[in-house]
Design an enzyme around this catalytic site. Sequence first.
Site, PDB file in Angstrom:
ATOM      1  N   SER A  79     -36.902 -11.857  11.022  1.00 34.26           N
ATOM      2  CA  SER A  79     -37.328 -12.085  12.414  1.00 34.26           C
ATOM      3  C   SER A  79     -38.852 -12.123  12.540  1.00 34.26           C
ATOM      4  O   SER A  79     -39.568 -11.404  11.836  1.00 34.26           O
ATOM      5  CB  SER A  79     -36.796 -10.964  13.312  1.00 34.26           C
ATOM      6  OG  SER A  79     -35.537 -10.532  12.883  1.00 34.26           O
ATOM      7  N   ASP A 133     -42.037 -20.051   2.893  1.00 36.28           N
ATOM      8  CA  ASP A 133     -43.351 -20.650   2.649  1.00 36.28           C
ATOM      9  C   ASP A 133     -43.442 -21.211   1.229  1.00 36.28           C
ATOM     10  O   ASP A 133     -44.057 -22.253   0.982  1.00 36.28           O
ATOM     11  CB  ASP A 133     -44.457 -19.617   2.900  1.00 36.28           C
ATOM     12  CG  ASP A 133     -44.396 -19.088   4.324  1.00 36.28           C
ATOM     13  OD1 ASP A 133     -44.218 -19.903   5.239  1.00 36.28           O
ATOM     14  OD2 ASP A 133     -44.492 -17.853   4.514  1.00 36.28           O
ATOM     15  N   HIS A 142     -47.017 -14.424   7.049  1.00 40.74           N
ATOM     16  CA  HIS A 142     -46.132 -15.526   7.436  1.00 40.74           C
ATOM     17  C   HIS A 142     -46.438 -16.016   8.849  1.00 40.74           C
ATOM     18  O   HIS A 142     -45.651 -15.843   9.769  1.00 40.74           O
ATOM     19  CB  HIS A 142     -44.659 -15.108   7.323  1.00 40.74           C
ATOM     20  CG  HIS A 142     -43.730 -16.197   7.791  1.00 40.74           C
ATOM     21  ND1 HIS A 142     -43.555 -17.384   7.096  1.00 40.74           N
ATOM     22  CD2 HIS A 142     -42.967 -16.318   8.906  1.00 40.74           C
ATOM     23  CE1 HIS A 142     -42.723 -18.161   7.747  1.00 40.74           C
ATOM     24  NE2 HIS A 142     -42.355 -17.549   8.868  1.00 40.74           N
ATOM     25  N   MET A 187     -34.404 -21.917   6.276  1.00 44.26           N
ATOM     26  CA  MET A 187     -34.599 -20.461   6.259  1.00 44.26           C
ATOM     27  C   MET A 187     -33.392 -19.752   5.667  1.00 44.26           C
ATOM     28  O   MET A 187     -33.524 -18.784   4.906  1.00 44.26           O
ATOM     29  CB  MET A 187     -34.862 -19.952   7.682  1.00 44.26           C
ATOM     30  CG  MET A 187     -35.141 -18.467   7.735  1.00 44.26           C
ATOM     31  SD  MET A 187     -36.586 -18.009   6.751  1.00 44.26           S
ATOM     32  CE  MET A 187     -35.903 -16.733   5.701  1.00 44.26           C
TER      33      MET A 187
HETATM   34  P1  NAD Z   1     -31.117 -17.507  17.116  1.00 46.05           P
HETATM   35  O1  NAD Z   1     -31.463 -17.231  18.526  1.00 46.05           O
HETATM   36  O2  NAD Z   1     -30.371 -18.747  16.797  1.00 46.05           O
HETATM   37  O3  NAD Z   1     -30.291 -16.284  16.513  1.00 46.05           O
HETATM   38  C1  NAD Z   1     -30.696 -14.966  16.694  1.00 46.05           C
HETATM   39  C2  NAD Z   1     -29.451 -14.113  16.767  1.00 46.05           C
HETATM   40  O4  NAD Z   1     -29.870 -12.759  16.926  1.00 46.05           O
HETATM   41  C3  NAD Z   1     -28.523 -14.444  17.959  1.00 46.05           C
HETATM   42  O5  NAD Z   1     -27.208 -14.671  17.511  1.00 46.05           O
HETATM   43  C4  NAD Z   1     -28.606 -13.219  18.855  1.00 46.05           C
HETATM   44  O6  NAD Z   1     -27.405 -12.934  19.536  1.00 46.05           O
HETATM   45  C5  NAD Z   1     -28.925 -12.150  17.810  1.00 46.05           C
HETATM   46  N1  NAD Z   1     -29.489 -10.935  18.378  1.00 46.05           N
HETATM   47  C6  NAD Z   1     -30.343 -10.783  19.408  1.00 46.05           C
HETATM   48  N2  NAD Z   1     -30.567  -9.478  19.646  1.00 46.05           N
HETATM   49  C7  NAD Z   1     -29.843  -8.798  18.733  1.00 46.05           C
HETATM   50  C8  NAD Z   1     -29.647  -7.438  18.461  1.00 46.05           C
HETATM   51  N3  NAD Z   1     -30.267  -6.476  19.170  1.00 46.05           N
HETATM   52  N4  NAD Z   1     -28.815  -7.107  17.465  1.00 46.05           N
HETATM   53  C9  NAD Z   1     -28.194  -8.051  16.741  1.00 46.05           C
HETATM   54  N5  NAD Z   1     -28.326  -9.362  16.957  1.00 46.05           N
HETATM   55  C10 NAD Z   1     -29.148  -9.731  17.937  1.00 46.05           C
HETATM   56  O7  NAD Z   1     -32.484 -17.465  16.264  1.00 46.05           O
HETATM   57  P2  NAD Z   1     -32.712 -17.947  14.762  1.00 46.05           P
HETATM   58  O8  NAD Z   1     -33.091 -19.367  14.756  1.00 46.05           O
HETATM   59  O9  NAD Z   1     -31.593 -17.492  13.920  1.00 46.05           O
HETATM   60  O10 NAD Z   1     -34.043 -17.110  14.394  1.00 46.05           O
HETATM   61  C11 NAD Z   1     -33.996 -15.715  14.326  1.00 46.05           C
HETATM   62  C12 NAD Z   1     -35.380 -15.147  14.040  1.00 46.05           C
HETATM   63  O11 NAD Z   1     -35.824 -15.558  12.734  1.00 46.05           O
HETATM   64  C13 NAD Z   1     -36.459 -15.616  15.007  1.00 46.05           C
HETATM   65  O12 NAD Z   1     -37.287 -14.526  15.359  1.00 46.05           O
HETATM   66  C14 NAD Z   1     -37.259 -16.627  14.195  1.00 46.05           C
HETATM   67  O13 NAD Z   1     -38.582 -16.748  14.626  1.00 46.05           O
HETATM   68  C15 NAD Z   1     -37.171 -16.017  12.823  1.00 46.05           C
HETATM   69  N6  NAD Z   1     -37.439 -16.921  11.703  1.00 46.05           N
HETATM   70  C16 NAD Z   1     -38.122 -16.432  10.647  1.00 46.05           C
HETATM   71  C17 NAD Z   1     -38.379 -17.226   9.549  1.00 46.05           C
HETATM   72  C18 NAD Z   1     -39.123 -16.681   8.364  1.00 46.05           C
HETATM   73  O14 NAD Z   1     -39.591 -17.459   7.542  1.00 46.05           O
HETATM   74  N7  NAD Z   1     -39.227 -15.376   8.194  1.00 46.05           N
HETATM   75  C19 NAD Z   1     -37.935 -18.552   9.540  1.00 46.05           C
HETATM   76  C20 NAD Z   1     -37.218 -19.027  10.629  1.00 46.05           C
HETATM   77  C21 NAD Z   1     -36.984 -18.204  11.727  1.00 46.05           C
HETATM   78  C1  LMR Z   2     -40.867 -20.860  10.179  1.00 46.04           C
HETATM   79  O1  LMR Z   2     -41.841 -20.738   9.451  1.00 46.04           O
HETATM   80  O2  LMR Z   2     -40.210 -21.912  10.241  1.00 46.04           O
HETATM   81  C2  LMR Z   2     -40.410 -19.689  11.002  1.00 46.04           C
HETATM   82  O3  LMR Z   2     -41.326 -18.656  10.924  1.00 46.04           O
HETATM   83  C3  LMR Z   2     -40.029 -20.041  12.401  1.00 46.04           C
HETATM   84  C4  LMR Z   2     -41.199 -20.451  13.252  1.00 46.04           C
HETATM   85  O4  LMR Z   2     -41.301 -19.921  14.364  1.00 46.04           O
HETATM   86  O5  LMR Z   2     -41.964 -21.311  12.863  1.00 46.04           O
END
Ligand code: NAD
Ligand code: LMR
Length: 381
Positions: A157, A196, A223, A274
């Site tokens: 996240s 990345d 990141h 991801m």
């Molecule tokens: P999304 O909204 O599709 O999914 C998130 C999920 O988390 C949902 O199903 C939601 O119900 C659940 N959720 C919310 N609160 C919760 C809680 N308290 N307990 C359990 N589940 C809960 O989002 P996504 O596209 O899957 O992205 C999720 C996160 O990952 C975002 O913060 C995004 O920025 C991050 N992300 C990080 C990277 C990385 O490289 N580290 C890459 C892409 C996305």
């Molecule tokens: C990414 O690098 O794709 C993730 O961290 C999601 C974002 O918010 O860009």
Amino acid sequence: MQASTYYVISNMPHTTADSSTQRVRVAVLGAAGGIGQPLSLLLKTQLAQVLGDANASLELALYDVAADALAGVAADLSHVNTPVEVSHHVPSSREDEEALREALTGASVVVIPAGVPRKPGMTRDDLININAGIIKTLAKGIAGACDLEKVFVLVISNPVNSLVPVMVRQLIRHAEAKQAPHAGVERRVFGVTQLDMVRASAFVRSLGELGNEVPSVPVIGGHSGETILPLFGPVQQRLQFSLEQRKKLTHRVQYGGDEIVAAKKGAGSATLSMAYAAYVVAERFTNLVLGNVSEIQETLYVSLYDRENKPIAEGAAELLSNIGETPYFAVPVKISADAGVVRVEHEVWQQLDDYDREHLLPACLEGLRKNIETGETLGSN
Ligand code: NAD
Ligand code: LMR
């Protein structure tokens, strides 16, 4: 699966305390989301290969607050014919902590894609308040249900740069309050920055002429934007691309997330790439906890200090002296099942060239320090 910076240090026979089956549980928190769903599919289908002939079984515990979506995901996955068992857990109300406890009990690896993604025009930092709240809830659950001296916590996240310090501080806080054993927990919590490296490798491939080769490009730092420090020097020397191309590649890796956010037009951020990147990391940790390997080497965003403010492991002091004592950094680390991070592979620094040091490093460190401070402040409350 493809391994960009991974190697098995040594192959160990599978170790179990006795001849009974070893059960290993991987928990996915946020399993019904854009990342959670394809990640759960990969874990359900691909982890079966990690089991091999081992006298072990794998359980996938899925947790999400989106009850209907999660029930659907679990039902769907239950028709996939691999030996990885799937359970799903949803809270019945906002106050219900039991479902999270059930999902986490006995977990060796906890992967966290729970949180809100960006929309166009937002930065990752704009997500901090809502996602820090989610991470705090999950940290409380992990501290209550898991053995903090054994579990590995992988934070996906955003903003990763701040949420990892939030997670570390909160786990320590809850463990101290309960007087629960938690020695070395800061060596077991990681930010997943693998995407990345996946991107850097994919973008170099897009220059052409590599055939089936998948180049490995180290990416260190953090990141988000300028905190992402891709080390293109060695591959540039080998492939002889221009400085202009290197600048473009660097910008694409630093702002690759924006490309996906823009392409999805408000429907979220990167999910499939991801999920792939997170699976690569989760598979390595699963191999480690199963005892298939004695150590893994992986690039992850980690604390470089332990609780007594001493460098976290061998090699950390050397890295810290190069990065002006910045307390968290994505860097290749060696990890053992018992001790967590046992070595910081500071030698990666030798791959920085003048371009990295002069043009990229100062902004990387400045941005990271701000993000870490934000996380440490939020994590202390
Ligand atoms: P999304 O909204 O599709 O999914 C998130 C999920 O988390 C949902 O199903 C939601 O119900 C659940 N959720 C919310 N609160 C919760 C809680 N308290 N307990 C359990 N589940 C809960 O989002 P996504 O596209 O899957 O992205 C999720 C996160 O990952 C975002 O913060 C995004 O920025 C991050 N992300 C990080 C990277 C990385 O490289 N580290 C890459 C892409 C996305
Ligand atoms: C990414 O690098 O794709 C993730 O961290 C999601 C974002 O918010 O860009």
